[in-house]
Design a protein around this motif. Sequence first.
Motif, short mmCIF file in Angstrom:
data_model
loop_
_atom_site.label_atom_id
_atom_site.label_comp_id
_atom_site.label_asym_id
_atom_site.label_seq_id
_atom_site.Cartn_x
_atom_site.Cartn_y
_atom_site.Cartn_z
N MET A 112 1.13 -1.46 -0.13
CA MET A 112 -0.45 -0.37 -0.06
C MET A 112 0.55 0.73 0.10
N ALA A 113 2.04 1.37 0.85
CA ALA A 113 3.05 2.61 0.33
C ALA A 113 3.27 2.34 -0.95
N ASP A 114 3.92 1.41 -2.11
CA ASP A 114 3.85 1.50 -2.97
C ASP A 114 3.05 2.54 -4.21
N TRP A 115 1.96 1.86 -3.51
CA TRP A 115 0.48 2.65 -4.01
C TRP A 115 0.41 4.40 -3.68
N SER A 116 0.56 4.45 -2.44
CA SER A 116 0.40 5.89 -1.95
C SER A 116 1.76 6.51 -2.76
N ASP A 117 2.61 6.09 -3.16
CA ASP A 117 3.96 7.03 -3.25
C ASP A 117 3.48 6.78 -4.71
N HIS A 118 2.98 6.02 -5.12
CA HIS A 118 2.49 6.20 -7.24
C HIS A 118 1.69 7.07 -7.10
N LEU A 119 0.94 7.09 -6.56
CA LEU A 119 -0.30 8.44 -6.87
C LEU A 119 0.13 9.73 -7.24
N THR A 120 1.06 10.27 -5.96
CA THR A 120 2.30 11.32 -6.83
C THR A 120 2.38 11.17 -7.52
N THR A 121 2.87 10.37 -8.54
CA THR A 121 3.56 10.54 -9.42
C THR A 121 2.57 10.25 -10.96
#
Length: 467
Positions: free
Chosen positions: A304-313
């Motif tokens: 889920m941390a990866d998904w949160s990161d990805h949404l910022t890109t």
Amino acid sequence: MSTRVDGPSSPIIESRDELVAYLEKGCKPRDTWRIGTEHEKFAFYQKDHMPVPYEGDRGIGALLKGMQDRFAWDPIIEDGKLIALNRTDCDKGGSVTLEPGGQLELSGATLENIHETCEEVRHHLVETEEIGDELGIGFLGLGFTPKWTLRQMPMMPKERYRIMANYMPKVGQLGLDMMFRTATVQVNLDFADEADMVKKLRVGLALQPIATALFANSPFTEGHPNGFKSYRAEIWRDTDPNRTGGLPQAFEEGFGFERYVDYALNVPMYFVYRGGRYIDVTGASFKDFLEGKLPALSGEKPTMADWSDHLTTAFPDVRLKHFLEMRGADAGPIPNICALSAFWVGLLYDSQSLSDAEALVSDWTAEEREELRDSVPRRALDAPFREHTVADIAQDVLAISEAGLERRSHLDSKGRDERHFLRPLHEALEHGVPADRLLAAYEGRWQSNIDRLFEEEAYRIRPLETA
């Protein structure tokens, strides 16, 4: 841009449904809606008006360290470098982060009204100016660097920026300019449920060019007029078509959390954060990652941390996370920071105003919305729309926002509601947008000397102390 820090392990994502549920967690009851304001500013040396590098006794790193020591910020370290500050245990919370070229960003706390927002901005600028003056550093709110070349811009010591900088020239002509030479102000707002999110997202996307026009404040490139009112907005038109733009699918029937997830799954990735390091995975999709097919992490599934990161890109004009980010405005004078939050709060946090704004844009076609995005960077309020101009639309939109703020009736200690924060926008309609004012000064009393801009437009809350 967000800063990743190590913390407890994040759960593995097993299905697309979990990604949808992540966005659904953003739904909040109306009485808990808050306002989060972010603004970026350029740091420059007061002596010669040049950009400030990270390193050195008078660099950005020293500025952050001074703020940490004097004002009780918590440090965020990456690879031994102080790259951000965080404050979670007081009413003036939020974080201070670095954009790629040293733009200093305040990501404000979630606050109840614009009065609190402006006090937070003022408090932050008092802190930055106190340390900045001691180091000979000033701060400028502008959508694009008025003087510096791309080669002159420093790079902050954040690995994600190195990865992005290597990738940008592969997908657009102006991505590096976006990273290193632009600055913005944005406001983050809540939604009640999926239907409310969709309504706010559509209104925000349609009216984002109107905000761009009202706040246009980037008319110079390398010391000379560039032919645009908001060159920052023009840069976003040629940064990366796979992750930017007006999100046309948001206006299609059936759009909601699931469709946004499908969009984000296909946005090319930049990186994955593992073991305190950023791994370059540029070009791969999160959909591949979800299926365990990411070449750099073969067989591994995302967290889920990866998904949160990805949404910022992903960089659409309005971005969905656990809230909606209104992303269309140039950085500008201090009053404009508060004005942006007031503008969108008045439109989106009052049900009648939201309905009125929705009705205003309901018959705009996809082609018309795109034409606005294309024409506003150069012409701002003078851009044509149907048989009128953007100024005519802005006049109507501002009236809707003002009525919404009046109905909210959040009063300060002087008995004023939030409407007075819209004053800079009324002035823009009457006398011209910020870029018009700067161009007039450049052609008049500055006598084409761009250094005068730094002297007259630098942020200033406290009196300048002399040695």
